[in-house]
Design a protein around this motif. Structure first.
Motif, PDB file in Angstrom:
ATOM      1  N   GLU A  70       0.846  -1.179   0.000  1.00 38.48           N
ATOM      2  CA  GLU A  70       0.000   0.000   0.000  1.00 38.48           C
ATOM      3  C   GLU A  70       0.894   1.246   0.000  1.00 38.48           C
ATOM      4  O   GLU A  70       2.104   1.175   0.234  1.00 38.48           O
ATOM      5  N   SER A  71       0.296   2.401  -0.228  1.00 37.25           N
ATOM      6  CA  SER A  71       1.076   3.621  -0.453  1.00 37.25           C
ATOM      7  C   SER A  71       2.011   3.975   0.694  1.00 37.25           C
ATOM      8  O   SER A  71       3.106   4.500   0.482  1.00 37.25           O
ATOM      9  N   HIS A  72       1.587   3.702   1.957  1.00 36.92           N
ATOM     10  CA  HIS A  72       2.383   4.108   3.114  1.00 36.92           C
ATOM     11  C   HIS A  72       3.098   2.929   3.778  1.00 36.92           C
ATOM     12  O   HIS A  72       3.620   3.079   4.891  1.00 36.92           O
ATOM     13  N   GLU A  73       3.169   1.794   3.123  1.00 34.31           N
ATOM     14  CA  GLU A  73       3.806   0.619   3.721  1.00 34.31           C
ATOM     15  C   GLU A  73       5.274   0.508   3.333  1.00 34.31           C
ATOM     16  O   GLU A  73       5.705   0.979   2.272  1.00 34.31           O
ATOM     17  N   VAL A  74       6.030  -0.154   4.219  1.00 32.98           N
ATOM     18  CA  VAL A  74       7.439  -0.438   3.958  1.00 32.98           C
ATOM     19  C   VAL A  74       7.688  -1.918   4.209  1.00 32.98           C
ATOM     20  O   VAL A  74       6.962  -2.567   4.975  1.00 32.98           O
TER      21      VAL A  74
ATOM     22  N   VAL B 176      15.207  -1.294   5.911  1.00 37.85           N
ATOM     23  CA  VAL B 176      14.169  -1.064   4.907  1.00 37.85           C
ATOM     24  C   VAL B 176      14.692  -1.483   3.529  1.00 37.85           C
ATOM     25  O   VAL B 176      15.795  -1.090   3.124  1.00 37.85           O
ATOM     26  N   VAL B 177      13.902  -2.312   2.827  1.00 41.63           N
ATOM     27  CA  VAL B 177      14.315  -2.759   1.492  1.00 41.63           C
ATOM     28  C   VAL B 177      13.337  -2.337   0.404  1.00 41.63           C
ATOM     29  O   VAL B 177      13.667  -2.408  -0.789  1.00 41.63           O
ATOM     30  N   ALA B 178      12.135  -1.892   0.773  1.00 38.32           N
ATOM     31  CA  ALA B 178      11.160  -1.431  -0.223  1.00 38.32           C
ATOM     32  C   ALA B 178      10.169  -0.506   0.463  1.00 38.32           C
ATOM     33  O   ALA B 178       9.889  -0.654   1.655  1.00 38.32           O
ATOM     34  N   VAL B 179       9.643   0.461  -0.290  1.00 37.07           N
ATOM     35  CA  VAL B 179       8.686   1.417   0.269  1.00 37.07           C
ATOM     36  C   VAL B 179       7.546   1.654  -0.714  1.00 37.07           C
ATOM     37  O   VAL B 179       7.718   1.538  -1.930  1.00 37.07           O
ATOM     38  N   GLY B 180       6.378   1.995  -0.155  1.00 40.47           N
ATOM     39  CA  GLY B 180       5.239   2.380  -0.975  1.00 40.47           C
ATOM     40  C   GLY B 180       5.454   3.742  -1.613  1.00 40.47           C
ATOM     41  O   GLY B 180       6.348   4.506  -1.213  1.00 40.47           O
ATOM     42  N   ASP B 181       4.583   4.093  -2.571  1.00 36.67           N
ATOM     43  CA  ASP B 181       4.827   5.294  -3.373  1.00 36.67           C
ATOM     44  C   ASP B 181       4.577   6.605  -2.628  1.00 36.67           C
ATOM     45  O   ASP B 181       4.907   7.683  -3.139  1.00 36.67           O
ATOM     46  N   ARG B 182       4.022   6.550  -1.418  1.00 37.48           N
ATOM     47  CA  ARG B 182       3.780   7.785  -0.667  1.00 37.48           C
ATOM     48  C   ARG B 182       4.535   7.813   0.674  1.00 37.48           C
ATOM     49  O   ARG B 182       4.261   8.654   1.527  1.00 37.48           O
TER      50      ARG B 182
ATOM     51  N   GLU C  94      13.587   5.460   3.650  1.00 36.52           N
ATOM     52  CA  GLU C  94      13.888   5.018   2.299  1.00 36.52           C
ATOM     53  C   GLU C  94      14.704   3.737   2.389  1.00 36.52           C
ATOM     54  O   GLU C  94      15.243   3.404   3.455  1.00 36.52           O
ATOM     55  N   PRO C  95      14.802   2.975   1.289  1.00 39.14           N
ATOM     56  CA  PRO C  95      15.593   1.742   1.329  1.00 39.14           C
ATOM     57  C   PRO C  95      17.008   1.999   1.826  1.00 39.14           C
ATOM     58  O   PRO C  95      17.653   2.988   1.465  1.00 39.14           O
ATOM     59  N   GLY C  96      17.463   1.106   2.707  1.00 42.12           N
ATOM     60  CA  GLY C  96      18.781   1.242   3.324  1.00 42.12           C
ATOM     61  C   GLY C  96      18.745   1.773   4.733  1.00 42.12           C
ATOM     62  O   GLY C  96      19.727   1.623   5.476  1.00 42.12           O
ATOM     63  N   ASP C  97      17.640   2.399   5.135  1.00 42.16           N
ATOM     64  CA  ASP C  97      17.529   2.916   6.507  1.00 42.16           C
ATOM     65  C   ASP C  97      17.399   1.771   7.508  1.00 42.16           C
ATOM     66  O   ASP C  97      16.652   0.809   7.275  1.00 42.16           O
ATOM     67  N   GLU C  98      18.106   1.900   8.634  1.00 36.84           N
ATOM     68  CA  GLU C  98      17.947   0.954   9.741  1.00 36.84           C
ATOM     69  C   GLU C  98      16.780   1.423  10.610  1.00 36.84           C
ATOM     70  O   GLU C  98      16.705   2.609  10.967  1.00 36.84           O
ATOM     71  N   VAL C  99      15.891   0.498  10.955  1.00 35.31           N
ATOM     72  CA  VAL C  99      14.681   0.880  11.689  1.00 35.31           C
ATOM     73  C   VAL C  99      14.337  -0.141  12.763  1.00 35.31           C
ATOM     74  O   VAL C  99      14.745  -1.300  12.709  1.00 35.31           O
ATOM     75  N   ILE C 100      13.568   0.334  13.717  1.00 33.40           N
ATOM     76  CA  ILE C 100      12.885  -0.516  14.693  1.00 33.40           C
ATOM     77  C   ILE C 100      11.421  -0.556  14.305  1.00 33.40           C
ATOM     78  O   ILE C 100      10.826   0.469  13.961  1.00 33.40           O
TER      79      ILE C 100
ATOM     80  N   SER D 270      11.313 -13.521   7.971  1.00 33.35           N
ATOM     81  CA  SER D 270      12.557 -12.934   7.476  1.00 33.35           C
ATOM     82  C   SER D 270      12.362 -11.471   7.131  1.00 33.35           C
ATOM     83  O   SER D 270      13.328 -10.690   7.116  1.00 33.35           O
ATOM     84  N   HIS D 271      11.129 -11.082   6.818  1.00 36.98           N
ATOM     85  CA  HIS D 271      10.789  -9.710   6.483  1.00 36.98           C
ATOM     86  C   HIS D 271       9.495  -9.325   7.202  1.00 36.98           C
ATOM     87  O   HIS D 271       8.692 -10.190   7.564  1.00 36.98           O
ATOM     88  N   ALA D 272       9.331  -8.029   7.403  1.00 36.94           N
ATOM     89  CA  ALA D 272       8.102  -7.493   7.977  1.00 36.94           C
ATOM     90  C   ALA D 272       7.522  -6.469   7.012  1.00 36.94           C
ATOM     91  O   ALA D 272       8.256  -5.798   6.283  1.00 36.94           O
ATOM     92  N   VAL D 273       6.202  -6.370   7.016  1.00 38.52           N
ATOM     93  CA  VAL D 273       5.516  -5.299   6.291  1.00 38.52           C
ATOM     94  C   VAL D 273       4.821  -4.434   7.337  1.00 38.52           C
ATOM     95  O   VAL D 273       4.109  -4.946   8.199  1.00 38.52           O
TER      96      VAL D 273
END
Length: 353
Positions: free
Chosen positions: A28-32, A68-74, A79-85, A119-122
């Protein structure tokens, strides 16, 4: 961008998770999408697993660290490459639509807000927090629930001050974080209550000044005997056991009517799994307080920065809190160990780099 992932799925009518290979390609637009480094295994997820009457597949988990490896269009926050909790409390208060995972057979697995067991989270971008360099995977895996809930209850919900007295009922992962936070802010007395001597030993490592085994003695009487005013200023129930709530309330000091000195406050941290009854006269005549807190009343960006500082300057040791470590393919073992009380502190799943 399509991402290949291995996700733990809880089928309807079952209590054992299946690891399924899925393609995450319909954001979705706001998902990572976050590639996981480590995630926590939390008691609240046991409630989902053991719930009766489920008719849909579910995905679980709500605390992790990753990239983060992928982001929605909004998406504008990361952005991809950011380390997050990843956490389950929204950064800005907006309540997003929960993500879903479409399985190869067409089934749809759903969650209540986000998921991390895989292995991944959305997650909606509201549920991820950017982190500074240097944070350990141990802290990142548990900060989004255990640390936030336990330490936040002390800092935010109760506002414990230096010199005050505290009792913490339940010395599991969340309770240990409450104990650590009370010690860090300078509580004069931090009393840990549990029924497991090994957990009580760990509680002392995190700052408990006294420990009481409630299976061996009357913990309320013990707390009253240890304090100058017949009880503590604050009591935190981190057990999730309804029958413990009245004991937590009974262990705070009574007020003195007409003097402006109100009674102590019991804080309900764990989610009771059954109804409970309170002694209304203890509450009223003692002029005591009973409050609840959700996620330690935390603001994720503000409070996570505080917890990270505690870790980096040595006041809080997440590696000591993480007592049990598993691989992703051992997730059902981790769940069983947690269910049967074999996890002393916090259990995490570690993913290969």
């Amino acid at each position: 961008m399509a991402v290949q992932a291995k996700i733990a799925i809880l089928p309807p009518g079952r209590r054992e998770l299946d690891l399924r290979d899925v393609t995450l390609d319909a954001l979705e637009s706001h998902e990572v999408v976050v590639r996981q480094k480590a995630f926590g295994v939390c008691h609240s997820q046991l409630d989902r697993i053991n719930a009766t009457g489920r008719t849909e597949s579910m995905v679980l988990g709500h605390e992790s660290i990753g990239t983060v490896v992928a982001v929605g269009d909004r998406v504008g926050y990361v952005e991809p490459g950011d380390e997050v909790i990843t956490t389950w409390i929204s950064r800005e208060g907006r309540v997003p639509v929960p993500p879903r995972v479409i399985l190869p057979d067409g089934d749809v697995a759903r969650t209540h807000n986000t998921f991390t067991w895989g292995s991944h989270a959305v997650a909606d971008e509201q549920y991820v927090v950017k982190i500074p360099p240097g944070i350990s995977d141990d802290l990142g895996a548990i900060i989004g629930c255990a640390v936030m809930t336990g330490a936040g209850a002390v800092l935010n919900s109760a506002g414990v001050q230096a010199g005050q007295s505290v009792a913490v009922w339940g010395a599991g992962g969340v309770g240990l974080c409450s104990i650590a936070a009370a010690s860090i802010v300078g509580a004069r007395r931090v009393i840990a209550v549990d029924v497991d001597d090994d957990k009580l030993k760990l509680a002392q490592q995190f700052g408990a000044t006294e420990v009481l085994n409630a299976r061996k003695a009357d913990a309320v009487a013990g707390i009253r005997a240890l304090t100058a005013h017949n009880g503590v200023d604050f009591s935190f129930d981190c057990t999730g056991v309804g029958k413990n709530v009245p004991s937590s309330l009974a262990s705070v000091r009574p007020g003195v009517r007409g003097t402006g000195r109100r009674g102590g406050i019991a804080v309900l941290v764990g989610i009771p799994r059954e109804p409970f009854e309170l002694d209304s006269m203890d509450l009223i005549k003692g002029e005591k307080g009973l409050i609840g807190c959700e996620g330690g009343s935390c603001d994720p960006e503000r409070d996570f920065a505080t917890f990270v500082r505690w870790s980096l300057d040595g006041r809080f040791d997440p590696s000591a809190l993480v007592t049990d470590r598993y691989r992703l393919d051992e997730i059902n073992i981790a769940v069983d160990d947690l269910h049967h009380g074999r996890v002393r502190g916090r259990a995490i799943i570690e993913l290969p780099a």
